[in-house]
Design an enzyme around this catalytic site. Structure first.
Site, PDB file in Angstrom:
ATOM      1  N   TYR A   1       0.987  -1.231   0.168  1.00 23.11           N
ATOM      2  CA  TYR A   1      -0.114  -0.146  -0.132  1.00 23.11           C
ATOM      3  C   TYR A   1       0.835   1.055   0.047  1.00 23.11           C
ATOM      4  O   TYR A   1       2.015   1.241   1.282  1.00 23.11           O
ATOM      5  CB  TYR A   1      -0.699   0.344   1.065  1.00 23.11           C
ATOM      6  CG  TYR A   1      -1.734  -0.736   1.135  1.00 23.11           C
ATOM      7  CD1 TYR A   1      -3.340  -1.409   1.060  1.00 23.11           C
ATOM      8  CD2 TYR A   1      -1.156  -2.374   2.116  1.00 23.11           C
ATOM      9  CE1 TYR A   1      -4.033  -2.095   1.126  1.00 23.11           C
ATOM     10  CE2 TYR A   1      -2.458  -3.382   2.028  1.00 23.11           C
ATOM     11  CZ  TYR A   1      -3.522  -3.261   1.275  1.00 23.11           C
ATOM     12  OH  TYR A   1      -4.793  -4.787   1.820  1.00 23.11           O
TER      13      TYR A   1
ATOM     14  N   HIS B   1      -7.073   0.248  -1.783  1.00 31.03           N
ATOM     15  CA  HIS B   1      -7.041  -0.861  -2.917  1.00 31.03           C
ATOM     16  C   HIS B   1      -4.994  -1.355  -2.775  1.00 31.03           C
ATOM     17  O   HIS B   1      -4.767  -0.451  -2.836  1.00 31.03           O
ATOM     18  CB  HIS B   1      -7.056  -0.507  -4.392  1.00 31.03           C
ATOM     19  CG  HIS B   1      -7.206  -2.158  -5.126  1.00 31.03           C
ATOM     20  ND1 HIS B   1      -7.064  -3.202  -5.262  1.00 31.03           N
ATOM     21  CD2 HIS B   1      -6.179  -1.817  -6.119  1.00 31.03           C
ATOM     22  CE1 HIS B   1      -7.216  -3.505  -6.097  1.00 31.03           C
ATOM     23  NE2 HIS B   1      -6.335  -2.877  -6.791  1.00 31.03           N
TER      24      HIS B   1
ATOM     25  N   LYS C   1      -2.849  -5.394 -10.473  1.00 30.90           N
ATOM     26  CA  LYS C   1      -2.047  -5.342  -9.452  1.00 30.90           C
ATOM     27  C   LYS C   1      -0.984  -5.424 -10.329  1.00 30.90           C
ATOM     28  O   LYS C   1      -1.021  -6.179 -11.112  1.00 30.90           O
ATOM     29  CB  LYS C   1      -1.953  -6.020  -7.767  1.00 30.90           C
ATOM     30  CG  LYS C   1      -3.210  -5.664  -6.988  1.00 30.90           C
ATOM     31  CD  LYS C   1      -2.701  -6.504  -5.999  1.00 30.90           C
ATOM     32  CE  LYS C   1      -3.836  -6.819  -5.128  1.00 30.90           C
ATOM     33  NZ  LYS C   1      -4.397  -5.399  -4.539  1.00 30.90           N
TER      34      LYS C   1
END
EC number: 4.6.1.16
Lengths: 341, 341
Positions: B276, B287, B318
């Site tokens: 993060y 997210h 991602k």
């Protein structure tokens, strides 16, 4: 309520027996009393149902290393999900080997005769030998103490594909594949061997068909394909890049074909093969059912890699199967899938 | 039209130069004539634009091993996609090192000055050294001759998380984690260290916080956390199961924290960490952006595993980043992602 620790188990009296065993499936009875495994005592301490064990509160009991913290976390999680369960101790459950916890079906307990899951507890950080899998649910505790359950099984891998390729096919061995010029169209269209060099080849003739080295080696060995240098030339070419891995993959390829299953490359899914159990023609191909990863049978899985394989196979609606090849030519099949207890 | 092969290149006259170089970007000029790399000649033979090279037709030319079959397949695929491209030969292109093919932007060719992709061709079966990645597109040819393009990059990994944990926290080291009893709630809620043992801990106080061994080792080293036995006890516990890998992961964990990025376990995604970049509070978590896999810098990737990582990271939106740790403490970051040219 207080309990005592001796010889690796926690003991308490009649009231505890009624409250913990009779009502909620903890422990085993010992006459009027109750015997609790450390993980059960830890859970009762955590909940405040027990006040102490030999003067230890929950914190002291966990810190005393009497109960492995991973076992506690999984035990707690399964209790939170509404299951009764028992530690897989000798004399406590049938067939304790390989399991840490035995979980009863919802609504059942240790006084019944049914088992829902045999659970083995493992850290994300440890490796798990392939030998230890196949009849247990793996409870993987990650670094953040979250738990993922992976069911393992020994599946029957078989299909109904039935195609005998014609003999007398010839080809050229290149660096990394074999090219067939004007091959029998059936070889691709019904046998699903190779890939046409251009066009989809689903109808009519095929000008050039590309075979993988594994496909070529299999067809040469079965007297279908002639190549300069024969089987040895293909094997040598395969081993040059992959070493023993090529032989392991070839062995699994052959075993799948012999079981009526068509293996094609699983590269796009990060596997060795994807497989089709019932190929009648390439034009009417169904969804492939399995992803197969070939591994030596002494392989130890990193739970991280196992989770990755299982997650991806689930995402593409295929079953994840490991083909474990032994030194003696034996192959054992191991399936792993996500389980939500 | 016929051409000749000498000293590893294919030569043809003025008509070929006009037809192939001027009109379609094949080869390089040599006075009035044209010089073609073998892969270009193979493509022209395949298309029927050239009839022969030294009396060899397409089949004979490919079988002569003058042109690697993998290169031909990738060259053909990129031509089929509408690109002009050149083999990355010395004197043909700038900066040929590490690349096999240089692809021009659509509508451009070798007479322009722009490059869209530098492409390295690799077989599904071979491994690729991490060193060779970072500034090329990997064209992986699978066993069925299908091609997947993976772009590789050297990303800047950084974030804006800014939290200084208070000193004076104490904890108990268990088998596989550290438990903090009544810790400062901020440690989790703002620093995103650990995971509460029960409840979501997003509001109010936290009774028990579980830290991973990596988190604990980092906090002990930074004077935040006191544990019996100090840093050595945590390191020993981590190394017991993971060996050197624990030290590599700890080094990457620390580097990420120091760059303002919060790493948490990536187990569910088959990675070491998910990260993060900007944590203000756990209650308002965004997210996670990256999946990070920690590897020694001498690692050689199996394209199959690389494809698996890239596929899964794409599936969960991602970016896939590899943290390559060197013996000297240096970490280099490598990103890989799917590319559709």
């Amino acid at each position: 309520m207080h309990a005592t620790l001796s010889e690796g188990v926690v003991r308490a009296g009649r009231q505890a027996r009624e409250q913990f065993y009779d009502a909620r499936g903890y422990g085993r009875t010992d006459g009027e009393d109750i015997v609790l495994a450390p993980v059960e005592a830890a859970h009762l301490l955590f909940r405040g149902d027990l006040d102490s064990v030999d003067d230890m509160d929950f914190r002291a009991f966990l810190a005393s290393a009497t109960c492995p913290d991973l076992h506690f976390l999984v035990y707690k999680d399964l209790r939170d999900r509404g299951f009764y369960l028992s530690p897989a101790r000798e004399d406590w459950v049938d067939d304790p080997a390989g399991a840490d916890l035995v979980v009863y079906p919802r609504g059942k307990g240790p006084w019944d005769d049914e088992v829902a899951y045999r659970v083995r507890v493992v850290s994300e950080r440890a490796t798990v030998s392939a030998d230890d899998l196949g009849d247990v649910v793996l409870a993987v505790v990650d670094e953040e103490s979250e738990i993922t359950y992976l069911d393992t099984d020994r599946p029957d891998v078989s299909g109904t594909t039935n195609y005998e390729p014609p003999a007398g096919v010839t080809g050229d061995l290149l660096d990394d594949r074999v090219l067939l010029w004007d091959p029998p169209a059936d070889l691709f269209q019904h046998g699903f061997y190779g890939q046409p060099l251009s066009g989809d080849g689903e109808e009519g003739s095929i000008d050039t068909l590309q075979l993988s080295l594994v496909e070529a080696a299999y067809l040469v060995r079965h007297g279908v394909l002639d190549i300069d240098g024969g089987e040895q030339a293909v094997l040598q070419c395969g081993r040059e890049v992959e070493g023993d891995r090529f032989d392991r993959r070839l062995r699994v390829y052959a075993a799948l074909r012999e079981r009526g299953v068509v293996p094609k490359t699983g590269y796009k899914f990060g596997a060795d093969f994807r497989t089709y159990a019932d190929v009648e023609s390439v034009a009417n191909l169904t969804h492939s059912e399995l992803l197969v990863r070939v591994l030596p049978d002494e392989h130890a899985f990193a739970p991280r890699d196992l989770a990755l394989d299982v997650r991806l196979s689930g995402g593409v609606r295929k079953r994840m199967v490991f083909a474990l090849t032994g030194g003696d030519g034996h192959i054992s099949w191991l399936e792993a899938g996500r389980l939500t207890p």
